[in-house]
Design an enzyme around this catalytic site. Structure first.
Site, PDB file in Angstrom:
ATOM      1  N   HIS A 292       0.794  -1.423   0.088  1.00  0.00           N
ATOM      2  CA  HIS A 292       0.024   0.047  -0.074  1.00  0.00           C
ATOM      3  C   HIS A 292       0.850   1.218   0.106  1.00  0.00           C
ATOM      4  O   HIS A 292       1.819   1.194   0.596  1.00  0.00           O
ATOM      5  CB  HIS A 292      -0.847   0.037   1.269  1.00  0.00           C
ATOM      6  N   HIS A 335      -4.126  -0.940  11.989  1.00  0.00           N
ATOM      7  CA  HIS A 335      -3.380   0.262  12.191  1.00  0.00           C
ATOM      8  C   HIS A 335      -3.620   0.791  13.454  1.00  0.00           C
ATOM      9  O   HIS A 335      -4.705   0.708  14.153  1.00  0.00           O
ATOM     10  CB  HIS A 335      -3.913   1.130  10.900  1.00  0.00           C
ATOM     11  N   GLU A 341      -8.759   9.821  13.249  1.00  0.00           N
ATOM     12  CA  GLU A 341      -9.418   9.751  11.978  1.00  0.00           C
ATOM     13  C   GLU A 341     -10.914   9.519  12.366  1.00  0.00           C
ATOM     14  O   GLU A 341     -11.547   8.610  12.674  1.00  0.00           O
ATOM     15  CB  GLU A 341      -8.973   8.514  11.143  1.00  0.00           C
ATOM     16  N   HIS A 365     -11.700   6.851  15.064  1.00  0.00           N
ATOM     17  CA  HIS A 365     -10.647   6.019  15.459  1.00  0.00           C
ATOM     18  C   HIS A 365      -9.581   7.212  16.162  1.00  0.00           C
ATOM     19  O   HIS A 365      -8.743   7.721  15.516  1.00  0.00           O
ATOM     20  CB  HIS A 365     -10.191   5.058  14.465  1.00  0.00           C
ATOM     21  N   HIS A 371      -7.468   0.077  14.816  1.00  0.00           N
ATOM     22  CA  HIS A 371      -8.534  -0.172  13.962  1.00  0.00           C
ATOM     23  C   HIS A 371      -8.142  -0.833  12.654  1.00  0.00           C
ATOM     24  O   HIS A 371      -6.872  -1.117  12.226  1.00  0.00           O
ATOM     25  CB  HIS A 371      -9.184   1.255  13.549  1.00  0.00           C
TER      26      HIS A 371
END
Length: 443
Positions: A292, A335, A341, A365, A371
């Protein structure tokens, strides 16, 4: 709305005059002794006078009457908009909200301002450093009233229902999957066409700008030419019953009366304007090999802090795109983050949580709260055969990310009654796949 016109570009120095009054812009100077058509010159400054030229923001408005002509401000009921970050105890849990309810017009008429509800935020408008995240849920248009935010900028994300926003600079029609930014101090009124709902990111002390592109190069993400600014439009209207100016100042609401429409700007020029943007025009950057790239590659707008690379707030979207990464778990990974977030959903479903996270709802989060994908998403995407595929087709999720540790309001935790207390259960079925006997496959 048919007939609305716009000017193209981000942060440009624009000039506009209502075609009913050609030549309304003074030539060669900002503040002549007598303005054309007997107008008043008024400057609105979005930065300190002495800011470096690239950061200096101001516009000159030429109006029928100056905005200073009003009765004194008085405090008014704030409803569910607040900057009281200590009214509820801190909650580090993963939080998710079901779609926020829109009041029925048969029960109660609620306009944009009375339908503002603060979910979370941090910082202080008085010290010009912080953010707020709000929902608006309304069913009726503002009538003979407008809103003015002295605390910061509003980034508005409609989720249900088009909104026609009249500003001192002109009119903008903003639809779901579009956003608009109304910068600090600009007066605006919101007209709706039925039940309407959306998200708002408010920032104190900074303005939104396009993120730096670095190694991406000159092109990509949100292109400057796709941002649209309204053209001048005025109304010369007396309101004998009183026109209400609602001002958000130091986290409180105040109102004053005047006997004329504030949207009486015949012409204007400058680089401090409201603007809108169509999220479907975002040029997506993504991995084409493996693993990613960080979600920062999906940043549309950023409000920078004084620390290099650290944002007061980023507005990030997760639009339809191709997923082609090989040997890779493609959905978002598990993560923990030093940023906060808040996620919202405009349409469709979110790839990492296809159930439970719904349009018009949200999730938070907080800093260093774990999360990631739910159990079903992990199992499915750990074993599926990898082929090029369209990701997030027909959907649009977004994130407000901030370096602030945000506090959730009492309204967000209790009053709204939309907090999903079963959210944690989506991770409970996660099971261990550990196999100490595993060995690398050898041909």
């Amino acid at each position: 709305m048919a007939g609305l016109k716009y000017m193209s570009g981000f942060g440009n120095d624009f000039s506009s005059e209502d075609p009913r009054c050609p030549g309304a812009l003074p030539e060669g100077q900002n503040n002549p002794q007598l303005c054309p058509y007997g107008l008043y010159a008024e400057q609105i400054s979005g930065s300190a006078f002495t800011c470096p030229r690239p950061a200096n923001k101001r516009s000159w408005l030429y109006r029928i009457l100056p905005s200073v002509k009003h009765k004194p401000y008085s405090p008014v009921h704030c409803g569910n908009i607040t900057e009281s970050w200590n009214e509820a105890d801190p909650d580090p849990n993963q939080l998710r909200w079901l779609p926020f309810l829109i009041p029925k017009s048969l029960d109660k008429k609620v306009d944009f301002v009375s339908g503002l509800n603060t979910i979370c935020g941090a910082g202080d408008a008085k010290s010009r450093n912080g953010i707020g995240i709000h929902m608006y849920t309304c069913n009726t248009s503002m009538v003979d009233s407008c809103f003015n935010n002295s605390d910061g900028d509003f980034l508005i994300v409609p989720q249900q229902g088009d909104v026609l926003i009249t500003t001192e600079f002109g009119k903008m029609m903003v639809e779901p999957k579009e956003i608009c930014v109304i910068q600090q101090g600009m007066r605006f009124a919101v007209e709706v066409f039925g039940e309407s709902r959306g998200y708002i990111l408010e920032v104190y002390g900074a303005h939104f700008e396009l993120p730096d592109l670095g190694p991406i190069g000159a092109n990509g993400l949100a292109n400057p030419r796709d941002f649209l600014c309204p053209v001048a439009w005025y109304e010369d209207r007396t309101v004998s019953s009183g026109y209400t100016i609602i001002n958000k100042y130091q986290g409180q609401l105040f109102a004053c009366q005047q006997d004329f429409s504030p949207f009486n700007v015949v012409a204007w020029h400058g680089n401090y304007t409201p603007y809108k943007y169509d999220l479907e025009k975002f040029m997506v950057i993504n991995s084409v090999a493996f693993d990613h790239a960080d979600p920062s590659i999906f940043t549309v707008l950023t409000a920078k802090s004084i620390r290099p690379g650290v944002a007061i707030a980023d507005f990030v979207i997760f639009p339809p795109r191709w997923g082609v990464a090989e040997h890779t778990f493609r959905p978002p990974y598990y993560h923990r983050n030093c940023m906060s977030e808040f996620m919202g959903l405009i349409k469709g479903h979110y790839e990492a949580k296809e159930e439970g996270f719904l349009p018009g709802g949200g999730s938070l989060h907080s800093m260093m709260t774990p999360h990631g994908p739910d159990a079903y998403c992990f199992e499915k995407n750990s074993t599926t055969e990898l082929e090029p595929e369209r990701v997030a087709e027909g959907t649009m999720a977004f994130m407000f990310e901030s370096s602030f540790s945000m506090a959730v309001t009492k309204w967000g935790l209790e009053t709204c009654q939309r907090l999903d207390k079963t959210y944690y259960q989506c991770w409970e079925p996660i099971r261990s796949h550990f196999n100490p006997s595993w060995r690398p496959y050898r041909k």
